[in-house]
Write an enzyme that holds these catalytic residues in place. Structure first.
Site, PDB file in Angstrom:
ATOM      1  N   TYR A  49       0.840  -1.194   0.000  1.00 26.60           N
ATOM      2  CA  TYR A  49       0.000   0.000   0.000  1.00 26.60           C
ATOM      3  C   TYR A  49       0.874   1.242   0.000  1.00 26.60           C
ATOM      4  CZ  TYR A  49      -4.124  -2.871   1.041  1.00 26.60           C
ATOM      5  OH  TYR A  49      -5.152  -3.785   0.987  1.00 26.60           O
ATOM      6  N   GLU A  50       0.347   2.337  -0.576  1.00 32.23           N
ATOM      7  CA  GLU A  50       1.162   3.542  -0.741  1.00 32.23           C
ATOM      8  C   GLU A  50       1.516   4.203   0.590  1.00 32.23           C
ATOM      9  OE1 GLU A  50      -1.485   5.591  -3.331  1.00 32.23           O
ATOM     10  OE2 GLU A  50      -2.527   6.620  -1.718  1.00 32.23           O
ATOM     11  N   SER A  51       0.875   3.778   1.663  1.00 29.42           N
ATOM     12  CA  SER A  51       1.240   4.292   2.985  1.00 29.42           C
ATOM     13  C   SER A  51       2.599   3.749   3.428  1.00 29.42           C
ATOM     14  CB  SER A  51       0.180   3.900   4.001  1.00 29.42           C
ATOM     15  OG  SER A  51      -0.024   2.500   3.989  1.00 29.42           O
ATOM     16  N   GLY A  52       3.200   2.845   2.647  1.00 30.12           N
ATOM     17  CA  GLY A  52       4.528   2.329   2.982  1.00 30.12           C
ATOM     18  C   GLY A  52       4.500   0.945   3.609  1.00 30.12           C
ATOM     19  N   ARG A 268     -11.900   6.353  -5.672  1.00 33.63           N
ATOM     20  CA  ARG A 268     -10.461   6.138  -5.733  1.00 33.63           C
ATOM     21  C   ARG A 268     -10.077   5.381  -6.985  1.00 33.63           C
ATOM     22  NH1 ARG A 268      -6.242   6.482  -1.816  1.00 33.63           N
ATOM     23  NH2 ARG A 268      -4.520   6.874  -3.167  1.00 33.63           N
TER      24      ARG A 268
END
Lengths: 268, 243
Positions: A49-52, A268
């Site tokens: 996920y782009e949150s890392g 999204r």
């Protein structure tokens, strides 16, 4: 077991993921499908996920890309600059799973603005997020969204993320390293790019869905593949796993998603 | 060395009208309490910077604090859109809002360039998108070694960074963990910084994946338990999706 068109869409998207793949996951419908795959036939699927959060193993459906359950279950958590620069940009990731508000005949995605002009749009959407670079750099991309003439347009109002641009050769000219959209999965069927023209064509319909129905849900003159197939309906096991996942998303005690049942994949 | 003060004192000391302010946090550790203090102090004409502006930025926009928004994804992740932001962009109401829009990767690289003291960052991105033509601070750059055409994004150098962390010690060293987002880069890229914390402790024992910002790169630390609500602070609170 009876099922909804949304369930059919999620199951169809999940089936495209193979065990051991790495998948960069957008929130909403794509995340639901990716989590279903990990819970069924692809337990070794690596969710990023782009949150890392890399290798997240949520037991409940995350409501956002930054839910605590993703960090708590991940193989590692890295900063946001690192997730994009070290992990996504070099082309390490097999597949990007993206949603969209609008997609066009060349698989370009709009999640920015609809109607009017950019400075004064009719509808202002959330914007790019991580999608442009996911669409550019993953080895391939799967797009998941509900189909209507408003969401499937000849040309998107705003190119937030590039699919095949203006058609054949665009990605090469732009220096995009991934192969681009491999398929678009909707609540009516499956569209795939023609390898010669890059235009999305209908290659699969769901049981009970007719070709005219899909064409009516498409804002351009949709071509139909000679090899058009009917996608097999969800198995009882797939449906049970999906419903369990959704229920867990609403009731999981450790999850920060507890208490809400609202899914807004469309934005999204 | 960081000064440990009240939240009101920290905001008053760090932020002035017209400043460029980055209140960062990536779903986790959003500095809501600090945002509310900015509204309470009636600050005006701010340029607000944030990768993922959510409800607190919507409130700042609705309260008339913002002149401009620099961002890459505007929404409440998983729970809905930003009504004041949309009104401001779609209808110019209550006042027009200038926007400067990027991708997440672009914003992350812009902060990293600011933190590194460079005028720009190099990345692969934006090419072929409509964003490239609508947004200042994005340009093509040719690699001097290979001749490859890449994308340059201008550095972000906010006047003030505002973040929320799990804790600080009494010397003002700050520690946060879980999803750490772009907050380290935001603080290092900014001229001044305010950090609100869940608690102030005698000693910062190690935590997995923790970022530590030494006291000497932090401006002001203020105690604000629950200061991330309705977002969450891992180990302290859960996200309040019904908010």
């Amino acid at each position: 077991m009876s099922y909804t068109s949304d369930e059919m869409m999620t199951v169809t998207a999940a089936r495209t993921l193979r065990n051991g793949m790495t998948c960069f996951v957008g929130i909403g419908l794509p995340s639901e499908a990716a989590n279903l795959a990990r819970r069924t036939h692809a337990p070794g699927l690596v969710l990023i996920y782009e949150s890392g959060t890399i290798g997240a193993k949520p037991s409940a459906l995350p409501l956002s890309i930054g839910d605590g359950i993703l960090a708590e279950t991940a193989d590692c958590v890295v900063s946001v600059p690192e997730i994009f620069n070290y992990w996504l940009q070099p082309g390490r990731i097999d597949v990007g799973f993206l949603g969209a508000a609008q997609v066009d005949r060349f698989g370009n995605i709009n999640t920015t603005a609809i109607g009017g002009d950019y400075g004064a749009p009719r509808v202002r959407l959330p914007g790019a997020g991580g999608a442009p670079e996911i669409a550019a750099a993953c080895r391939e991309v799967t797009i998941v969204l509900r189909q209507s003439p408003r969401s499937f347009v000849g040309r998107v109002d705003f190119v937030t993320s590039v699919g095949f641009g203006d058609g054949p050769g665009s990605r090469e000219r732009l220096g995009l390293t991934g192969h681009g959209p491999r398929r678009v999965i909707t609540d009516l069927g499956v569209l795939e790019p023609d390898p010669r023209t890059c235009e999305l064509v209908l290659t699969g319909v769901y049981p009970g869905v007719t070709v005219p129905q899909v064409r009516e849900g498409t804002g351009w003159d949709l071509r139909v593949s000679a090899g058009l197939a009917t996608v097999p309906p969800p198995t009882d096991a797939e449906l049970a796993a999906l419903r369990e996942l959704r229920a867990a998303g609403q009731h999981h005690p450790r999850s920060a998603t507890a208490g809400s049942s609202q899914m807004t994949g469309a934005i999204r | 060395m960081a000064e440990i003060v009240s939240l009101a004192e920290a905001v008053a000391a760090a932020i002035g009208d017209g400043d460029t302010v980055a209140m960062e946090g990536f779903t986790h550790l959003i500095p809501h309490a600090a945002g509310h203090e900015v509204i309470r102090q009636g600050l005006r004409d701010l340029t607000l910077v944030r990768m993922t502006p959510d409800i607190i930025y919507d409130q700042l926009i609705g309260a008339g604090c913002a002149r401009k928004l620099v961002f890459s994804w505007a929404g409440n992740p998983g729970v809905g859109s930003l009504h004041r932001f949309r009104d401001a962009v779609e209808h110019g109401w209550p006042v027009p809002l200038e926007i400067e829009e990027h991708s997440h990767a672009g914003m992350a690289n812009r902060y990293a360039a600011g933190a590194a003291g460079l005028p720009f960052a190099v990345m692969r991105g934006y090419r072929g998108t409509s964003l490239a033509s609508q947004t200042a601070g994005v340009a093509e750059v040719t690699c001097p070694f290979t001749g490859e055409v890449l994308t340059a994004v201008s550095a972000l150098r906010p006047d003030v960074a505002v973040i929320h962390a799990q804790r600080a010690d009494r010397a003002g060293n700050v520690q946060f963990w879980g999803i750490t987002g772009v907050q380290k880069e935001a603080v290092l890229a900014s001229a001044r910084s305010v950090v609100t914390v869940e608690e102030i402790v005698d000693e910062l024992d190690p935590r997995p994946n923790a970022v530590v910002l030494p006291s000497w790169v932090v401006g002001w630390v203020a105690l604000a338990p629950g200061g991330a609500h309705p977002s969450y602070a891992l180990g302290y609170s859960a996200r309040d999706n019904d908010f």
